[in-house]
Design an enzyme around this catalytic site. Sequence first.
Site, PDB file in Angstrom:
ATOM      1  CE  LYS A  53      -3.255   6.623  -9.491  1.00  0.00           C
ATOM      2  NZ  LYS A  53      -3.618   5.344  -8.883  1.00  0.00           N
ATOM      3  CD  GLN A  97      -6.917   3.715  -8.625  1.00  0.00           C
ATOM      4  OE1 GLN A  97      -5.875   3.922  -9.248  1.00  0.00           O
ATOM      5  NE2 GLN A  97      -7.139   4.241  -7.443  1.00  0.00           N
ATOM      6  CG  ASP A 120       0.214   0.798  -7.699  1.00  0.00           C
ATOM      7  OD1 ASP A 120       0.373   1.974  -7.337  1.00  0.00           O
ATOM      8  OD2 ASP A 120      -0.813   0.375  -8.244  1.00  0.00           O
TER       9      ASP A 120
HETATM   10  N1  GUN Z   1      -6.037   3.046  -4.552  1.00  0.00           N
HETATM   11  C1  GUN Z   1      -5.706   3.967  -3.615  1.00  0.00           C
HETATM   12  N2  GUN Z   1      -4.389   4.253  -3.682  1.00  0.00           N
HETATM   13  C2  GUN Z   1      -3.887   3.513  -4.680  1.00  0.00           C
HETATM   14  C3  GUN Z   1      -2.589   3.389  -5.242  1.00  0.00           C
HETATM   15  O1  GUN Z   1      -1.611   4.010  -4.817  1.00  0.00           O
HETATM   16  N3  GUN Z   1      -2.479   2.518  -6.277  1.00  0.00           N
HETATM   17  C4  GUN Z   1      -3.529   1.790  -6.742  1.00  0.00           C
HETATM   18  N4  GUN Z   1      -3.311   0.941  -7.746  1.00  0.00           N
HETATM   19  N5  GUN Z   1      -4.743   1.889  -6.248  1.00  0.00           N
HETATM   20  C5  GUN Z   1      -4.916   2.747  -5.225  1.00  0.00           C
END
Ligand code: GUN
Length: 290
Positions: A53, A97, A120
């Site tokens: 990311k 995350q 998100d």
């Molecule tokens: N863990 C797995 N997928 C995601 C996501 O799309 N966003 C976040 N913040 N954590 C994750």
Amino acid sequence: MSTIIDGKALAEKKRAAVADEARAFAQRYGRSPGLAVVLVGNDPASSIYVRNKKNDCALSGIASFDHTMDERITQSELLSLIQKLNADKTVDGILVQLPLPAHLNAQEVLLAISPDKDVDGFHPYNMGRLLTGEPTLVPCTPAGVMAMLHEYDVPIKGMDAVVVGRSNIVGKPMALLLMMEHATVTICHSRTRELERKIGQADIVVAAIGKAEMIKGHWIKPGAVVIDVGMNRTGQGLKGDVEYTEASARASLITPVPGGVGPMTRAMLLENTLAAAQRHVKQPITAPPS
Ligand code: GUN
């Protein structure tokens, strides 16, 4: 034989478009759109996701702010960090995350993020906006799936769609997005009876259960569109939730794993961050509803 949906190529196109707009944003407002990435602990898979990311941000003209925290961080320390990021005018998006270590209350953490910065789309406010048909920031994976369906001109209106999985991150928002575009949606999950029969009736199958090749290729209706959200590490490498080779002999369109949904999820995070930044320069950032 089916056409492979090239999520990687589409994601690259979207990323390049974000980069153009982020450059224009920086010229006009004197700063780049900003994303704060919060990682607690050092889970290897989460660390890779977060690194990807941050690389995406660097390639797209988005400033990323790294907040890698010791896994022993307390709930109140994490909430203080979120409050600080909520108040920081250089931060347009906050991503925590998941999963968080077991001693932390993830729901409370997500609730603390300002809905304006919730790139998100996991905050109950943004979830509620989606539920009522007025989406603001939409969860990245289902948004990426919709972008792929649009790119490949998949008819959605009136189609029978089956979403396998009922998570807050994928299954539920996916079903809502398909419904908003007038699909008839069935949500299936681990307790669903006659899964094979239900999948066999679907024009569009979205698999998000997290079990390698759980959906058998011969269940797919000939000509159906298959979107595989699964990313399962197995002894034979990374596998989706769908038996790929057998399904691709029947589907009209299918996403590969890897190279399908995964890159699109990352691209949509960039789009959401840019959209949040564009809103922030037009309206003041609001505090989360208490
Ligand atoms: N863990 C797995 N997928 C995601 C996501 O799309 N966003 C976040 N913040 N954590 C994750």
